[in-house]
Design an enzyme around this catalytic site. Structure first.
Site, PDB file in Angstrom:
ATOM      1  N   TRP A   1      44.765 -32.753 -67.647  1.00 48.46           N
ATOM      2  CA  TRP A   1      44.433 -31.468 -68.229  1.00 48.46           C
ATOM      3  C   TRP A   1      43.405 -30.831 -67.271  1.00 48.46           C
ATOM      4  CZ3 TRP A   1      46.831 -34.815 -71.252  1.00 48.46           C
ATOM      5  CH2 TRP A   1      47.191 -34.556 -72.567  1.00 48.46           C
TER       6      TRP A   1
ATOM      7  N   TYR B   1      41.124 -27.999 -66.735  1.00 51.51           N
ATOM      8  CA  TYR B   1      40.595 -26.863 -67.491  1.00 51.51           C
ATOM      9  C   TYR B   1      39.311 -26.349 -66.864  1.00 51.51           C
ATOM     10  CZ  TYR B   1      43.758 -27.348 -71.505  1.00 51.51           C
ATOM     11  OH  TYR B   1      44.849 -27.356 -72.334  1.00 51.51           O
TER      12      TYR B   1
ATOM     13  N   ARG C   1      35.900 -24.725 -66.285  1.00 48.97           N
ATOM     14  CA  ARG C   1      34.842 -24.500 -67.278  1.00 48.97           C
ATOM     15  C   ARG C   1      33.523 -24.927 -66.655  1.00 48.97           C
ATOM     16  NH1 ARG C   1      36.473 -26.732 -72.999  1.00 48.97           N
ATOM     17  NH2 ARG C   1      38.214 -25.483 -72.249  1.00 48.97           N
TER      18      ARG C   1
ATOM     19  N   LYS D   1      48.553 -30.266 -66.450  1.00 47.91           N
ATOM     20  CA  LYS D   1      48.503 -29.344 -67.580  1.00 47.91           C
ATOM     21  C   LYS D   1      47.443 -28.296 -67.301  1.00 47.91           C
ATOM     22  CE  LYS D   1      47.154 -28.922 -72.376  1.00 47.91           C
ATOM     23  NZ  LYS D   1      46.397 -29.520 -73.488  1.00 47.91           N
TER      24      LYS D   1
END
Lengths: 309, 309, 309, 309, 309
Positions: B172, B174, B176, B207
């Site tokens: 994943w 992501y 941030r 992902k």
């Protein structure tokens, strides 16, 4: 291909090393168009990690495909191809045995805040290098960073592990961080110091940047002036960095940085050659050109190192 | 069920990988209603950890029971079901062998102060994945966080351990943290960069989130404009992210975020399909609807990926 | 060569130690022109790491070559040669068996910001020392630094590992850091304390600096005055440091610092001899002179320790 | 004693678990006056560590002796006795086999400054639990603390090790720290979240505090109101926490805090029973009363859980 | 010498422990002039590390020699001798088997800045204790320090390792640090708490300081007053500390601090005896006197513990 005397002489300098590591150094020195000359050109492709994919590959989108770089290094007759784990894996089977590879074990990225400090993530291991049949591991240290001691310790340990498995170690020694100004990052005193540190912590091949005639550290400046150390030309600075690399007992390759005109690239190579350096490690200037232009430019670099240009 | 040529072609891209890992990727690609198409829909249920149980399950209280999600993924003909340790364990025996599972190895939570930094706790291991018969491990990285280097190093090590046991790795990725603005978290340059990092550190399946046409990093913005990279539509942005994933040599699935209307969900899926993405990973939009509505919506998504809708 | 009674008596003090370690201490004490006398002169070359290559070697450029120092130590009839990993490796094969070597396991550098703290990087291991046939490992501790506890713990662990392999341990005990003023770094109370700490954590050979008659710690100052401890002369201060080294049950060598006139170097040696110290560890004052001058100076030092000068 | 159907049904929920762990859960569920009912009362004595000996034992000085608590738990017919290492060891031989014990593996203390952060020290190991014949290990996590991720990772690892040896894991999930207000520590949304986290990281038995109807997190508050989640009574809140514990698939026991009147203790127990909770973990309210009073109170609690009071 | 019933009774309290550890406790309890009485006098010499050599040994310079202390402990008929690694090693062979030794595994020093925190360096290991034939390991914890949790975890792990090898553990529990005022360091509530913590984390022998009637923690103060705990005399305070040490199930010895008059030393010993403590650990008051004076004083202490003075 039989080892040349030049290469034999270079390998003799690695006095503490086992035959396995020497064989890997030999495989790089006896590869491609510069085989046997003691000179090297290496293709490194880790800029997608460091600067992001678009900044790296959009100028020549063929480079998004990891296969492109293997093929370029092979077709240009280079000595080795260096890249991070995923990048190497994506072509490891197709190109197995066709060119020595260097697994870059740590990488920085452009998505870090200033407070995060100057450091890199370790993204591969000696086991990966063995599994992928690599000739060497590659590792960046940042002399001048508050994380430098940690980085030294990391590569010292991985170098030991790698050497025990007959794998060589290439250290990217890039001054950077809290203790150094921006112009200090390419100052000649710092460059020579960076080379010395890499040699002392056990690099088999040292990668440093070409430097300017700026002197960063006051105590060093005094010595350079008192002793009249010649740093006037790029060739002289390369020669000084070779001195700092155990007086030439270690292989040193120089990088040129961001993409620029071919004349400038050729001038760099002539300075490296004339100063007694072992060669170039040349990434963006290779793969951000079209394949055709890159092959032409790399042939010219080979000719320079062969003394023909 | 015999592997299709499409799947065989996808697996061929994992050049460095062993047959065990490829078999696990195959098990997910050959599962459910999209079996053999190279497309995937995955059900992830880790929001109870990330947002708390009431925010996650109260809209459809049947979801408090871990069995509910296994059954939903099986009945909808999805490719895999992903969840943290306790959640998987609570149905591991009842549903053993009925659907490939992905053990999510780290999780964030909403009970952390700002000073604690952006990070996740590692709450499972490769041994747990083996013990529970999982097809893959899942791991979140936060490019842009001051903890990012640590997170990269954690998954690199666990990926190595997992692959050695024949277990695949889903990352994943992501964006941030301290180095990124709120709108930067979904900016296209950052999304492509996040995909590239996941690929470089060895993800078998990547992902990422669907992105906007915002460009976050000034240096990247310049390149996108100079090179006229097409980021005007969601499909174009998906295509760009596939380029950044080794030019499509890695499987990439896209997530859609918080619950929203089905039309919007379908539009996302068509963009993923048209941009060459491999599919959807869809949690809250599945289990926060009633089972009946969810099954209908998931069937429509299947039809979209099959090119029928 | 048969062990002398003087050496036998010294070795008897290492009551807890195994024969392997004692044999290594013996090999250093029975080497060179001071063999058998219980006195030692050691050549250390780690200043390239600490101050950079130009500041270290430009005054006598022959020193850029690691072979130079091996040869100097051998030709001058010294007891041992100490250097970091790369430096030792570069001559390990050529000079194998000709002089006991000490692998310096940690090193500082001049490229660190103030906020990075006073510490050194560990750049070698006991395995390296074994592989290179070293007689001892060397390690610097900084009593007074906020990192001191960590440094103590590091060498305690490496010393244990080394001793188990029959390798001796030399500790450079150099007061430095947040708890000490600049003049405190060479204060006699601090020097004696530094020697005591090195002895307590298990050093076989202690290396400290010559000190001044400054007293740094108020509580210590009171005791020195109340007990009328003699610290008036350098010889008296050496004697006090020997007391602090288990009343002479440990070998202690003293360093003199930056390059200076030979008279000053000889005065230091006479004070060390007269105070009961075991000898000198002398780097820059050796290799920053021409080889000829260095050999003459080192011969004079030998004569001083033999009581002839 | 033969396992009851109630207990068999509870154990069936631990789908991922081995027979060794289930046997240990069984041993606690089949012990004492509540044997076979699926209800439990546990005596925990770690307050000497947390608050100091006088605050803990002076009200009933018999409690200074570790034997006192073993005997109390046995005579009251409780299900298990939980304490830190030294406390358990001091009676391990005398009471071996007479009551299941839980080795509390970490402990806080009242001698920590605010800047030290919210954390506990690990003071025992799975090896200790095996050596002392314990049925389970106990571990406190602080959701909401900046140390929470570390605490999660610690127990995840120890739980894995314990389960592999057939030892069960009890998690004290106590919200506390930088991200939570004082009233938030007992808010119902936080309590349910704490239970969910404990379940997700693999607790076999979850210990949480009884909660208030306060809602701490704004995003959660919105959902509780929109979905009209019933949190009006203590029983309703217990029921909600059971939902958050995999809809009752995990054993949950509730603690009551500092010493208070028996009526209040009984009210708590009735709420736990009526909300479907598995029982009480009750320390200071037991051992800070005289033995006689404590035995009477504990008998009344048993009767409440048996539905007789 | 045959074990007395008194000693047998003491050993019986170590219920979780193996015969190896009990044998080592026995060896200390059956040694010297107090053999078999359950009372102990221990000589600790780690002040050279903590305060420096001059402050420690200059008042009686014979103490610079490590042999001096072995001989003093033997000639005075004490139960054990405790010191750090180097100090023990320097006499390990000469005095082997003549007196039980305690290897002090961690040490503080006076060269640390305030910002470095309250902590000690680990300077020895269980392997060292085995190699040197020690009866026990010694370790200092600082309840009240921000480093306390780390210190607890360190000794818990080393105690486990030591016990597995049949070596006992002595914990110096010295309140100190950010959470405690200067007068709190010797407050009775803190002293009892320190004893309790040492007992809970597994000390076989607890070493604490004699305390004052000051009460440091407000919540504790309230309980001491409400429960009228007797802390008026030193003997009462010793008795309270024994309660806090599992009601006397653990051996507790008390230290007296800096050098002072013999009358004061004798008063301390009578209070320890009358309060039920197990004895004294007495360093500076022993070795900072002349050998003759020390032997006389220690004989008087023996007589006090034998009830003759």
């Amino acid at each position: 291909m039989k080892m040349t005397d030049t290469v034999r002489q270079i390998l003799r300098n690695y006095e503490g090393e086992n035959p396995g590591v020497k064989a890997k150094l030999c495989s790089m020195l006896m590869q491609g168009k510069l085989a046997g000359t003691g000179k090297m050109i290496i293709l490194p492709v880790d800029q997608g990690f460091e600067h992001g994919p678009a900044r790296t590959f959009a100028p020549n989108p063929a480079g998004y495909d990891p296969h492109y770089h293997y093929q370029l290094a092979i077709d240009a007759g280079l000595n080795a191809y260096a890249a991070p784990l995923g990048q190497l894996e994506a072509g490891a089977d197709t190109f197995a045995g066709q060119i020595p590879t260097i697994l870059k074990l740590n990488s920085a990225n452009s998505l870090m805040s200033d407070t995060a400090g100057k450091n890199q993530a370790i993204t591969g291991s000696v086991d990966d290098a063995l599994r992928l049949g690599c000739a060497a591991i590659g590792f960046t240290i940042y002399p001048g960073s508050d994380m430098a001691l940690d980085m030294f310790e990391e590569i010292v340990e991985m170098r030991r592990e790698a050497a025990a498995c007959g794998i060589a170690t290439v250290i990217w020694s890039y001054p950077r961080g809290e203790a150094i100004s921006k112009s200090g990052e390419t100052a000649i005193d710092i460059a020579a110091y960076a080379a010395q540190i890499a040699a002392l912590i056990g690099a088999h091949v040292i990668k440093i940047k070409l430097s300017t005639d700026h002197l960063e550290l006051p105590e060093a400046k005094k010595v350079y002036e008192e002793q009249s150390i010649d740093i006037a030309t790029q060739a002289a600075r390369v020669r000084h960095c070779m001195e700092a690399s155990f007086n030439g007992r270690r292989i040193v390759v120089f990088s040129g940085g961001a993409k620029k005109g071919t004349d400038s690239v050729y001038d760099d190579a002539r300075a490296i050659r004339d100063g007694g350096g072992n060669g170039s490690i040349i990434g963006r200037n290779s793969f951000q050109r079209s394949r055709e232009d890159a092959l032409e430019m790399l042939q010219n670099l080979v000719d320079i190192y062969l003394g023909k240009a």
